[in-house]
Design a protein around this motif. Sequence first.
Motif, PDB file in Angstrom:
ATOM      1  N   UNK A 207      80.898  20.902  60.729  1.00  0.00           N
ATOM      2  CA  UNK A 207      80.254  22.068  61.320  1.00  0.00           C
ATOM      3  C   UNK A 207      78.913  21.674  61.929  1.00  0.00           C
ATOM      4  N   UNK A 208      78.470  22.488  62.840  1.00  0.00           N
ATOM      5  CA  UNK A 208      77.140  22.326  63.424  1.00  0.00           C
ATOM      6  C   UNK A 208      76.672  23.697  63.886  1.00  0.00           C
ATOM      7  N   UNK A 209      75.400  24.000  63.653  1.00  0.00           N
ATOM      8  CA  UNK A 209      74.838  25.281  64.072  1.00  0.00           C
ATOM      9  C   UNK A 209      73.504  25.051  64.770  1.00  0.00           C
ATOM     10  N   UNK A 210      73.208  25.905  65.744  1.00  0.00           N
ATOM     11  CA  UNK A 210      71.966  25.769  66.493  1.00  0.00           C
ATOM     12  C   UNK A 210      71.509  27.128  66.991  1.00  0.00           C
ATOM     13  N   UNK A 211      70.191  27.290  67.095  1.00  0.00           N
ATOM     14  CA  UNK A 211      69.634  28.498  67.699  1.00  0.00           C
ATOM     15  C   UNK A 211      69.598  28.405  69.220  1.00  0.00           C
ATOM     16  N   UNK A 212      69.907  27.235  69.741  1.00  0.00           N
ATOM     17  CA  UNK A 212      69.977  27.069  71.185  1.00  0.00           C
ATOM     18  C   UNK A 212      71.411  27.230  71.661  1.00  0.00           C
ATOM     19  N   UNK A 213      71.564  27.882  72.798  1.00  0.00           N
ATOM     20  CA  UNK A 213      72.886  28.094  73.387  1.00  0.00           C
ATOM     21  C   UNK A 213      72.811  27.651  74.849  1.00  0.00           C
ATOM     22  N   UNK A 214      72.834  26.333  75.068  1.00  0.00           N
ATOM     23  CA  UNK A 214      72.799  25.801  76.428  1.00  0.00           C
ATOM     24  C   UNK A 214      73.495  24.442  76.439  1.00  0.00           C
ATOM     25  N   UNK A 215      73.712  23.922  77.638  1.00  0.00           N
ATOM     26  CA  UNK A 215      74.476  22.686  77.792  1.00  0.00           C
ATOM     27  C   UNK A 215      73.792  21.476  77.160  1.00  0.00           C
ATOM     28  N   UNK A 216      72.496  21.531  76.970  1.00  0.00           N
ATOM     29  CA  UNK A 216      71.775  20.373  76.451  1.00  0.00           C
ATOM     30  C   UNK A 216      72.115  20.068  74.985  1.00  0.00           C
TER      31      UNK A 216
END
Length: 442
Positions: free
Chosen positions: A60-69
Amino acid sequence: MNIEKLFKAAKAAGIEQFETRIQTESEMSVSMFNNELENLTVADNGSMKVRGLVDGKCGVFASDRVDDEVIDMAVSALKDSAKYGNPLDPDFFINGNEYKYEKVDNFSESLKNTPASTFVDIAKQISAKTLAGDKRIELVNVTVRYSYGALQIVNSNGLDVKGETNYVMVMAQVKAVSGEEIQSGMNYDILKTVDGFDVDAFVSKLIDDTVKQFGGETVKSGKYKVVYSPDCVAVLFATLQSGFSAFAVEQNVSLLKGKIGTKAFSELLTLEETPIGDEVFCGAFDDEGVPCKNKTLIDKGVPTGYVYDLDTAKRAGVKSTGNGRLSGGNVRPAITFTTVKAGDKTQDELFKFVGDGIYITDLGGVATGINGQSGNYSLQASGYEIKGGKLVKPVSLMTVAGNIMTDFADITAVGNDEKLTYYGVKTPSVVIGSLSISCKQD
């Protein structure tokens, strides 16, 4: 984010099954304090969570960023975490082509485009009219909050679902003073549109519910017939409905274990889970992408079945009921929106039906006063004494004690004054045949 690019990267990395959850939220909140604009805040949040199978183990992986980078980082981190992950059934990445989804209509484009000035104006009107409405009102705090949320779940098996919702919460709290006596009051509405919102009616109820508490007295401790207001019923149902979770049953912490198919409650009680509709708490799919459906949970006093996510359904040899909800890092079966079937009596008719008793309008100490495993509760309460079928005086320094299971088996009447509460329960008032009321002074 370019979802197609994300999936291509996952496939190139050899991730066998892959899924992403993209969530976006925005909120605009207006706060007024005694005719002064205290703040106007706007907040936008986004998050993504991916999971996938690598050699049968889930990463799993989670992030507060939602962009291609973050795409390369997400794929790499997922593969690393899979080395230490647990095995996961590939069937939990559902085939989106096997399901049909019902329509949920709880998003308003016009509400989304409502200018901030409209919300500010509503807050100003409520504040000004409340302060002018009764000289005993000294403080008023008004919040008008617009909320938007969207969730999209996409996986490598053809699942691609998206849901949106938006609504407005209008809430006002006041302090009123009469001599040395101080009373507080609160009113709220959950709105799908602000068009036609009746500020005068909202303010009138807020003031009336507050000032009629003045002159409260105690009553003799003992057993009373009780009318619970919709908000009080919702508090208790929020605890009861957790007992429908198949996971809670497995853990032996469900109030409803062994009760399915039995006459556990009053025949006047019918409870439905209602995720399909146009209310703000509705949703077409759960957090695993499984379609939600309306279903009866209690049919005239008889619990009809538990609710399942994919994991508990597999262990039980049944299908998911579309109740998988993400809680922390885990998915567990849970209910998000229920409706208690209304009766045919107005509130005044409920008071006449009771004759002599107590009308309870508010319950306090809920976080610590309810035992979710036994159903026992002891809560601070406020309300009014009923004499001869009418409210005669406010009651102060009161505690109500009961048990959710036995009390809901003792429902003797149900009102038609249903209310959408912020507990995710839409319910009318109900009458309980006998409850223990104690006061600090007799």
